[in-house]
Design a protein around this motif. Structure first.
Motif, PDB file in Angstrom:
ATOM      1  N   PRO A 101      27.323 -12.994  16.898  1.00 17.72           N
ATOM      2  CA  PRO A 101      26.637 -14.281  16.825  1.00 17.72           C
ATOM      3  C   PRO A 101      25.673 -14.480  17.997  1.00 17.72           C
ATOM      4  O   PRO A 101      25.756 -13.752  18.994  1.00 17.72           O
ATOM      5  N   PRO A 102      24.780 -15.483  17.907  1.00 12.33           N
ATOM      6  CA  PRO A 102      23.919 -15.793  19.043  1.00 12.33           C
ATOM      7  C   PRO A 102      24.788 -16.059  20.272  1.00 12.33           C
ATOM      8  O   PRO A 102      25.797 -16.756  20.177  1.00 12.33           O
ATOM      9  N   GLY A 103      24.410 -15.466  21.399  1.00 10.84           N
ATOM     10  CA  GLY A 103      25.174 -15.680  22.628  1.00 10.84           C
ATOM     11  C   GLY A 103      26.315 -14.699  22.809  1.00 10.84           C
ATOM     12  O   GLY A 103      27.051 -14.766  23.797  1.00 10.84           O
TER      13      GLY A 103
ATOM     14  N   THR B 154      14.753  -7.620  17.126  1.00 12.97           N
ATOM     15  CA  THR B 154      13.783  -8.402  16.333  1.00 12.97           C
ATOM     16  C   THR B 154      13.441  -9.716  17.045  1.00 12.97           C
ATOM     17  O   THR B 154      12.313 -10.177  16.969  1.00 12.97           O
ATOM     18  N   GLY B 155      14.417 -10.310  17.767  1.00 18.70           N
ATOM     19  CA  GLY B 155      14.118 -11.536  18.520  1.00 18.70           C
ATOM     20  C   GLY B 155      13.026 -11.277  19.563  1.00 18.70           C
ATOM     21  O   GLY B 155      12.059 -12.036  19.671  1.00 18.70           O
ATOM     22  N   ASP B 156      13.171 -10.183  20.334  1.00 16.01           N
ATOM     23  CA  ASP B 156      12.148  -9.849  21.351  1.00 16.01           C
ATOM     24  C   ASP B 156      10.804  -9.552  20.686  1.00 16.01           C
ATOM     25  O   ASP B 156       9.753  -9.968  21.185  1.00 16.01           O
TER      26      ASP B 156
ATOM     27  N   ALA C  78       7.855 -21.514  13.685  1.00 15.20           N
ATOM     28  CA  ALA C  78       8.470 -22.730  13.137  1.00 15.20           C
ATOM     29  C   ALA C  78       9.928 -22.479  12.735  1.00 15.20           C
ATOM     30  O   ALA C  78      10.786 -23.338  12.940  1.00 15.20           O
ATOM     31  N   PHE C  79      10.196 -21.297  12.198  1.00 14.01           N
ATOM     32  CA  PHE C  79      11.582 -20.967  11.818  1.00 14.01           C
ATOM     33  C   PHE C  79      12.447 -20.869  13.077  1.00 14.01           C
ATOM     34  O   PHE C  79      13.559 -21.391  13.111  1.00 14.01           O
ATOM     35  N   MET C  80      11.937 -20.174  14.072  1.00 14.57           N
ATOM     36  CA  MET C  80      12.736 -19.931  15.285  1.00 14.57           C
ATOM     37  C   MET C  80      13.042 -21.237  16.017  1.00 14.57           C
ATOM     38  O   MET C  80      14.139 -21.415  16.535  1.00 14.57           O
TER      39      MET C  80
ATOM     40  N   LEU D 297      16.435 -18.529  10.057  1.00 10.29           N
ATOM     41  CA  LEU D 297      15.998 -17.135  10.031  1.00 10.29           C
ATOM     42  C   LEU D 297      14.540 -17.046   9.599  1.00 10.29           C
ATOM     43  O   LEU D 297      14.082 -17.797   8.736  1.00 10.29           O
ATOM     44  N   VAL D 298      13.830 -16.110  10.208  1.00  8.80           N
ATOM     45  CA  VAL D 298      12.474 -15.763   9.791  1.00  8.80           C
ATOM     46  C   VAL D 298      12.612 -15.002   8.460  1.00  8.80           C
ATOM     47  O   VAL D 298      13.601 -14.280   8.271  1.00  8.80           O
ATOM     48  N   PRO D 299      11.658 -15.162   7.520  1.00  6.67           N
ATOM     49  CA  PRO D 299      11.827 -14.494   6.218  1.00  6.67           C
ATOM     50  C   PRO D 299      12.072 -12.981   6.331  1.00  6.67           C
ATOM     51  O   PRO D 299      11.505 -12.309   7.189  1.00  6.67           O
TER      52      PRO D 299
HETATM   53  P1  ADP Z   1      20.043 -14.976  19.327  1.00  9.54           P
HETATM   54  O1  ADP Z   1      20.872 -13.794  18.915  1.00  9.54           O
HETATM   55  O2  ADP Z   1      20.489 -15.615  20.589  1.00  9.54           O
HETATM   56  O3  ADP Z   1      19.872 -16.002  18.230  1.00  9.54           O
HETATM   57  P2  ADP Z   1      17.530 -13.538  18.939  1.00  9.54           P
HETATM   58  O4  ADP Z   1      16.521 -13.267  19.997  1.00  9.54           O
HETATM   59  O5  ADP Z   1      18.212 -12.390  18.297  1.00  9.54           O
HETATM   60  O6  ADP Z   1      18.573 -14.509  19.656  1.00  9.54           O
HETATM   61  O7  ADP Z   1      16.868 -14.412  17.767  1.00  9.54           O
HETATM   62  C1  ADP Z   1      16.114 -15.580  18.015  1.00  9.54           C
HETATM   63  C2  ADP Z   1      15.555 -16.113  16.694  1.00  9.54           C
HETATM   64  O8  ADP Z   1      14.632 -15.163  16.137  1.00  9.54           O
HETATM   65  C3  ADP Z   1      16.577 -16.358  15.579  1.00  9.54           C
HETATM   66  O9  ADP Z   1      17.170 -17.640  15.685  1.00  9.54           O
HETATM   67  C4  ADP Z   1      15.701 -16.218  14.327  1.00  9.54           C
HETATM   68  O10 ADP Z   1      14.926 -17.396  14.104  1.00  9.54           O
HETATM   69  C5  ADP Z   1      14.731 -15.117  14.714  1.00  9.54           C
HETATM   70  N1  ADP Z   1      15.207 -13.774  14.289  1.00  9.54           N
HETATM   71  C6  ADP Z   1      15.557 -12.752  15.122  1.00  9.54           C
HETATM   72  N2  ADP Z   1      15.952 -11.675  14.424  1.00  9.54           N
HETATM   73  C7  ADP Z   1      15.865 -12.023  13.114  1.00  9.54           C
HETATM   74  C8  ADP Z   1      16.163 -11.354  11.893  1.00  9.54           C
HETATM   75  N3  ADP Z   1      16.642 -10.097  11.872  1.00  9.54           N
HETATM   76  N4  ADP Z   1      15.970 -12.031  10.718  1.00  9.54           N
HETATM   77  C9  ADP Z   1      15.496 -13.272  10.718  1.00  9.54           C
HETATM   78  N5  ADP Z   1      15.206 -13.975  11.828  1.00  9.54           N
HETATM   79  C10 ADP Z   1      15.383 -13.358  13.025  1.00  9.54           C
END
Ligand code: ADP
Length: 191
Positions: free
Chosen positions: A9-11, A32-34, A52-54, A59-61
């Motif tokens: 999970p996040p964190g 993918t976040g970076d 906008a999703f983040m 989740l991003v599509p």
């Molecule tokens: P964390 O694990 O703390 O949520 P991340 O850097 O992995 O941090 O993700 C930050 C944000 O980026 C997510 O809340 C989401 O909006 C988007 N994101 C990252 N990876 C994905 C993924 N594989 N699919 C969809 N959205 C993603």
């Protein structure tokens, strides 16, 4: 090739532990976040769509993140292996990853799943928000939404990889070196 999914999970500490794993096993880190945050910083079209999703903790599509991973795999064909961090996050993403890796006959070696209690996750993310400047770590309702989205859309991947015999649960509570050691013990059994 060693292809690891760092899951949780996040964190849960994925980014922190990824740093240690890439160094120990010489893997390429694909977060993918970076990648999304660097698209936002570069003000690209993809970044604008993702932002906008983040910000809402959604989740991003799938098509967007799958496309990003595909191009990174193509650009790193001679790698010793990859560590996927924050990806896959849906069953559709996991299916796409399996297809991409099967084309090169380099399947996932294992999913390392960091297990951390919900209260500890919220504390860690709020703490990170104070220093990182990440907007999505500074708002408790966004943090809670991300944890809920994880439960609904991402946690089902535990069964997905268990069915392939590739799920390894790891206790993610404790100090950073303690958790790193647990991960190393598991990875050493995969190589
Ligand atoms: P964390 O694990 O703390 O949520 P991340 O850097 O992995 O941090 O993700 C930050 C944000 O980026 C997510 O809340 C989401 O909006 C988007 N994101 C990252 N990876 C994905 C993924 N594989 N699919 C969809 N959205 C993603």
């Amino acid at each position: 090739m060693l292809n690891l999914i760092l899951f949780g999970p996040p964190g849960a500490g994925k980014g922190t532990q990824a740093e240690f794993l890439i160094e120990s096993y010489q893997l390429i880190h694909l977060s993918t976040g970076d990648l999304l945050r660097s698209e936002i910083a570069g003000r690209t079209q993809l970044g604008l769509e993702a932002k906008a999703f983040m910000e809402k903790g959604e989740l991003v599509p799938d098509a967007v993140v799958i496309g990003m991973i595909k191009s990174k795999l193509e650009a790193n064909q001679t790698a010793r292996g990859f560590i996927f961090d924050g990806f896959p996050r849906t069953v559709e993403q996991a299916d796409a990853l399996d297809h991409l890796l099967n084309e090169n006959k380099t399947p996932i070696s294992g999913m390392l799943s960091l297990e951390v209690e919900r209260e500890e996750l919220i504390n860690r993310l709020m703490g990170r928000g104070l220093v990182s400047g990440r907007a999505d770590d500074q708002d408790q309702s966004v943090i809670e939404n991300r944890i809920n989205v994880y439960g609904q859309k991402t946690a089902p991947l535990i069964s997905y990889y268990s069915a392939q015999g590739k799920h390894f649960g790891i206790n993610g509570m404790g100090t950073i070196p303690e958790i790193a050691e647990r991960l190393k013990e598991t990875v050493d059994r995969l190589i």
